[in-house]
Structures are given as structure tokens and as C-alpha cells.
Design a protein around this motif. Structure first.
Motif, PDB file in Angstrom:
ATOM      1  N   LEU A 165      40.053  40.305  32.334  1.00 51.89           N
ATOM      2  CA  LEU A 165      40.434  41.237  33.391  1.00 51.89           C
ATOM      3  C   LEU A 165      41.879  41.684  33.229  1.00 51.89           C
ATOM      4  N   ALA A 166      42.769  40.734  32.925  1.00 52.15           N
ATOM      5  CA  ALA A 166      44.195  41.058  32.782  1.00 52.15           C
ATOM      6  C   ALA A 166      44.446  41.976  31.592  1.00 52.15           C
ATOM      7  N   ARG A 225      28.487  42.863  43.309  1.00 47.82           N
ATOM      8  CA  ARG A 225      29.274  43.507  44.374  1.00 47.82           C
ATOM      9  C   ARG A 225      29.904  42.460  45.286  1.00 47.82           C
ATOM     10  N   SER A 226      29.126  41.425  45.612  1.00 45.63           N
ATOM     11  CA  SER A 226      29.646  40.377  46.491  1.00 45.63           C
ATOM     12  C   SER A 226      30.780  39.608  45.818  1.00 45.63           C
ATOM     13  N   ALA A 227      30.634  39.351  44.517  1.00 43.59           N
ATOM     14  CA  ALA A 227      31.641  38.576  43.800  1.00 43.59           C
ATOM     15  C   ALA A 227      32.964  39.327  43.692  1.00 43.59           C
ATOM     16  N   ARG A 228      32.904  40.638  43.562  1.00 45.90           N
ATOM     17  CA  ARG A 228      34.131  41.434  43.483  1.00 45.90           C
ATOM     18  C   ARG A 228      34.968  41.289  44.752  1.00 45.90           C
ATOM     19  N   GLU A 229      34.281  41.150  45.901  1.00 49.25           N
ATOM     20  CA  GLU A 229      35.002  41.040  47.166  1.00 49.25           C
ATOM     21  C   GLU A 229      35.633  39.669  47.343  1.00 49.25           C
ATOM     22  N   VAL A 230      35.141  38.695  46.596  1.00 47.95           N
ATOM     23  CA  VAL A 230      35.611  37.319  46.765  1.00 47.95           C
ATOM     24  C   VAL A 230      36.967  37.105  46.102  1.00 47.95           C
ATOM     25  N   VAL A 231      37.271  37.875  45.069  1.00 49.49           N
ATOM     26  CA  VAL A 231      38.447  37.626  44.242  1.00 49.49           C
ATOM     27  C   VAL A 231      39.518  38.692  44.490  1.00 49.49           C
ATOM     28  N   ASP A 232      40.737  38.228  44.714  1.00 55.25           N
ATOM     29  CA  ASP A 232      41.904  39.110  44.766  1.00 55.25           C
ATOM     30  C   ASP A 232      42.374  39.299  43.328  1.00 55.25           C
ATOM     31  N   ALA A 233      41.970  40.418  42.708  1.00 52.38           N
ATOM     32  CA  ALA A 233      42.199  40.616  41.276  1.00 52.38           C
ATOM     33  C   ALA A 233      43.670  40.501  40.865  1.00 52.38           C
ATOM     34  N   PRO A 234      44.617  41.180  41.526  1.00 52.49           N
ATOM     35  CA  PRO A 234      46.018  41.069  41.091  1.00 52.49           C
ATOM     36  C   PRO A 234      46.547  39.626  41.159  1.00 52.49           C
ATOM     37  N   MET A 235      46.204  38.911  42.230  1.00 47.77           N
ATOM     38  CA  MET A 235      46.665  37.535  42.362  1.00 47.77           C
ATOM     39  C   MET A 235      46.024  36.640  41.306  1.00 47.77           C
ATOM     40  N   LEU A 236      44.749  36.913  40.990  1.00 47.36           N
ATOM     41  CA  LEU A 236      44.083  36.108  39.975  1.00 47.36           C
ATOM     42  C   LEU A 236      44.688  36.351  38.598  1.00 47.36           C
ATOM     43  N   SER A 242      49.462  32.175  33.730  1.00 50.02           N
ATOM     44  CA  SER A 242      50.193  30.926  33.506  1.00 50.02           C
ATOM     45  C   SER A 242      49.285  29.701  33.551  1.00 50.02           C
ATOM     46  N   GLY A 243      47.971  29.946  33.769  1.00 50.06           N
ATOM     47  CA  GLY A 243      47.041  28.835  33.909  1.00 50.06           C
ATOM     48  C   GLY A 243      46.504  28.352  32.581  1.00 50.06           C
ATOM     49  N   SER A 244      45.931  27.164  32.604  1.00 52.15           N
ATOM     50  CA  SER A 244      45.348  26.580  31.405  1.00 52.15           C
ATOM     51  C   SER A 244      44.437  25.441  31.806  1.00 52.15           C
ATOM     52  N   VAL A 245      43.407  25.226  30.995  1.00 48.97           N
ATOM     53  CA  VAL A 245      42.511  24.095  31.253  1.00 48.97           C
ATOM     54  C   VAL A 245      43.228  22.768  31.035  1.00 48.97           C
ATOM     55  N   LEU A 246      44.388  22.822  30.375  1.00 51.75           N
ATOM     56  CA  LEU A 246      45.145  21.596  30.128  1.00 51.75           C
ATOM     57  C   LEU A 246      45.997  21.208  31.330  1.00 51.75           C
TER      58      LEU A 246
END
Length: 394
Positions: A165-166, A225-236, A242-246
Motif C-alpha cells: 500500500l505504501a 468494502r468492509s475491510a477498507r473502512e476498518v483501516v486508517d490507510a495513512p496511519m497504517l 517502521s514496523g517489523s516482525v522482529l
């Protein structure tokens, strides 16, 4: 006085009218015989359309009545496809419906189920689900659920799709939304000491069905459509940058901030219903439901069906498809079958009535004609008598 030829002509005409009425009786009777089974099934379906369990029973009665070997054929097909779970579901259906199966076929199913549930097979599939996040049986689903419960699976999916997405690449918003919701649900699972596990499993099954292409088109569009409303795209985007599975703790906190809990109600209800199907009909039963469902209402009805039919659910869905969940044909079409049968019955009764009336009238007229003829003969023999006057006046 009517001549003999004229009397015969009138009699032939009346006989022809009776013949036409009898033809009407035959035609209406044939139509009624053809329409009655369809009308009976249609009427039963209309009465049970709001109860998935009863609706499935009506449709099963029709399907199994037409083909007695249907269950055995499907068991053979399931074994050939290495799907012991589906074969066992058909065995359970046969047992419930008192359908006889050969001892050899039952043994083959039992052996296949034992092999599928063996420790070595389960361990291998569990590891596959844990590492890859893809599930196609109970063991691999257990692995994916375990991975998601320890946030590894959801972080992996969110980071992967979030980076897409980014970077402006193709993003699976449904998997992204489900994984983001899953992180919040996982926290609730720990807080409730497992109370939210069915919901957690439901989210995982929907996500896995999406990954392997087993999510129905209609349900995919709705859930997307429902999933798009769940996520704040810019914040995600900021979180995954800066995230990582580690660093799971830091990553989870950042991702949870992008989750809009107030928008997740419909998606959570869907996951709960999927989890209910999985609890009663098994993971593959839940995946079968997701494949044929066109929307959340279908999944809710499947949950009610699974709670009633349990292990038979997969077999029922295999035989009836989406028709096990709701009216495959419109109520108007089913009503036409009932109306057609009633019309044929009305025509039959009317034809019988017309035939009876015409036959009665013909018999009465025939008797009257015979009496008149007898009087005419007497008048000819005894001219000038009262009988002659009666014959002439009659």
C-alpha cells in the motif's frame, strides 16, 4: 315427431360433447400428475425458506429420491480426491438418512479418516500452516491460528500488504483489514482467556480462504468494502514503515492505532459466523461456506445449518450448493409451480363436473326419446286413442 335418423344424429352429437369433456379430464389429470411433485416440493420450500435446516431437509428429500446412489457416488469421488473429511460427512449423512452403504466402502472411509488424523500427518500440516499462513485442512488451520494467536501471522500479513500500500503496489485490502482486525481480536483473546478464540479462528479462515481463492465473488466484494473502512490507510503506512516482525510489540501497538474498531462491526459478525460453522462442521465446512456465500447473510444461515446438522454440513453443501442456504429459485417461480398444480386440479374437477352433467343429460334425453318413440309406435297401432294425442302433444 323426431325421425330415427334425427334422433341418432342428436345422440352422436351429445356423445361427441361427452368425449370432449373426457379428453379434458385426461389432459388435466396428466398435467396434475406431472405438476404435483414439483408443486409439493415448491410448497414445502416456501414454508421452510426461513429455516436453513428444514430447507436443506426438503431439498435433500428431493435429491435423494431422484437418485438413490447419489451418496455412494459422492463418497467415491471424495476418496478419489483425497478428501477424507468430505467422505466422512457423506457417511454421517447416510447414517442419518438410513441409506445403506457397503461394508467395504465404510471401511475405506474409516481408514482414510484415520490416516488424515494420524500424528505424523497432523504435525506436518500444522508446521505448513504455521510457517506459510495457508490452510487447507484442520491441521494446517491449527498452525495458522496458532501463528495468528501469537501475532506472528497477522504482523506478517499486515507488514506485507501495508508495504504494498505504501509503495502504491497492488494491495489486498481484504487480507490487510482482516489481519489488522485480527491483531485487536488477539489482544481480546488473551484478556478473555480464550473467550474470543472462535472469532479469532473465523478471521483466520476468512483470510486463508481469500489467500487460496476460495472466497466467493460476492462475499469478496462485500468483505473488501468492509475491510477498507476498518483501516486508517495513512496511519497504517506510517506504522509499517517502521514496523517489523522482529519487533512484534512495537509493531502491534502502531498497527492497532490504525484500526478503527467502530467500523469493524460487520466484519466481526462475519468472522463470528464463520467461526460457528468451523466449530460445528469443521474447517473445511467453513471454507466450503465461504466459497459459495454471496454475502454475510449466507454465512449466517450456514452457521444455523451447521449448528443443526453438524458433521453432515459439508455433504449437504456439496449436494445442494447455495440452495442449502436459501431459495435457489425465486419465490415467484416456486409459487408458479403451486399455482399451476392448483389450476390443473381446478381443470380436472371442472372437466369431471362437465362430463358428469353431459352424460346425465344425454342419458335423460335418450330415455325421453325412447319413451316418445314407444308412444309413437303405440299411436300408430291405435290411431285416434288418447295415446295418439299424447304422442302428438309430446
Amino acid at each position: 315427431m323426431l325421425g330415427r335418423g334425427k334422433i341418432i344424429g342428436l345422440f352422436d352429437m351429445r356423445r361427441a360433447r361427452i368425449g370432449l369433456a373426457l379428453v379434458g379430464v385426461a389432459v388435466c389429470m396428466a398435467a396434475l400428475v406431472q405438476l404435483t411433485p414439483h408443486a409439493r416440493d415448491a410448497f414445502a420450500i416456501l414454508l421452510t425458506q426461513d429455516d436453513p435446516s428444514e430447507l436443506a431437509d426438503v431439498r435433500l428429500n428431493s435429491a435423494l429420491r431422484n437418485t438413490s446412489a447419489l451418496v455412494a457416488e459422492n463418497i467415491e469421488a471424495a476418496l478419489a480426491a483425497d478428501d477424507a473429511d468430505l467422505a466422512d460427512s457423506f457417511v454421517e449423512l447416510a447414517r442419518d438418512r438410513n441409506i445403506a452403504l457397503t461394508e467395504e466402502l465404510s471401511k475405506r472411509v474409516g481408514d482414510a479418516v484415520a490416516e488424515a488424523n494420524s500424528t505424523s500427518h497432523f504435525a506436518k500440516r500444522f508446521a505448513t500452516g504455521l510457517v506459510t499462513g495457508n490452510a487447507d485442512d484442520v491441521a494446517s488451520l491449527s498452525g495458522t491460528v496458532a501463528g495468528d494467536l501469537f501475532v506472528f501471522g497477522d504482523i506478517r500479513d499486515v507488514v506485507r500488504e501495508g508495504k504494498h500500500l505504501a509503495m502504491g503496489e497492488d494491495t489486498d485490502h481484504l487480507v490487510l483489514g482482516l489481519a489488522t482486525a485480527g491483531l485487536a481480536v488477539t489482544a481480546a483473546t488473551y484478556v478473555s482467556v480464550g473467550g474470543a478464540v472462535p472469532l479469532r479462528a473465523g478471521l483466520t479462515m476468512v483470510k486463508d480462504a481469500r489467500k487460496v481463492g476460495r472466497l466467493g465473488e460476492g462475499l469478496t466484494q462485500w468483505a473488501g468494502r468492509s475491510a477498507r473502512e476498518v483501516v486508517d490507510a495513512p496511519m497504517l503506512q506510517q506504522a509499517v514503515a517502521s514496523g517489523s516482525v522482529l519487533r512484534p510489540g512495537q509493531t502491534v501497538s502502531a498497527i492497532q492505532a490504525a484500526f478503527r474498531a467502530e467500523k469493524a462491526g460487520a466484519l466481526v459478525r462475519l468472522a463470528k459466523d464463520v467461526g460457528r460453522v468451523g466449530e460445528k462442521a469443521g474447517m473445511r465446512g467453513a471454507l466450503d461456506t465461504l466459497r459459495i456465500a454471496e454475502g454475510p447473510k449466507d454465512v449466517a444461515r450456514a452457521a444455523r445449518l451447521a449448528e443443526s446438522k453438524g458433521g453432515q454440513t459439508r455433504a449437504i453443501l456439496k449436494l445442494l450448493g447455495r440452495g442449502a442456504l436459501l431459495l435457489a429459485a425465486g419465490a415467484f417461480d416456486l409459487t408458479l409451480w403451486v399455482f399451476g398444480a392448483l389450476l390443473a386440479l381446478f381443470g380436472l374437477l371442472s372437466s369431471i363436473k362437465a362430463t358428469t352433467e353431459r352424460a346425465t343429460m344425454a342419458w335423460l334425453r335418450h330415455q325421453k326419446a325412447r319413451r316418445l318413440q314407444a308412444l309413437a309406435v303405440v299411436a300408430a297401432v291405435l290411431p285416434g286413442s288418447a295415446l295418439a294425442g299424447a304422442a302428438a302433444g309430446g
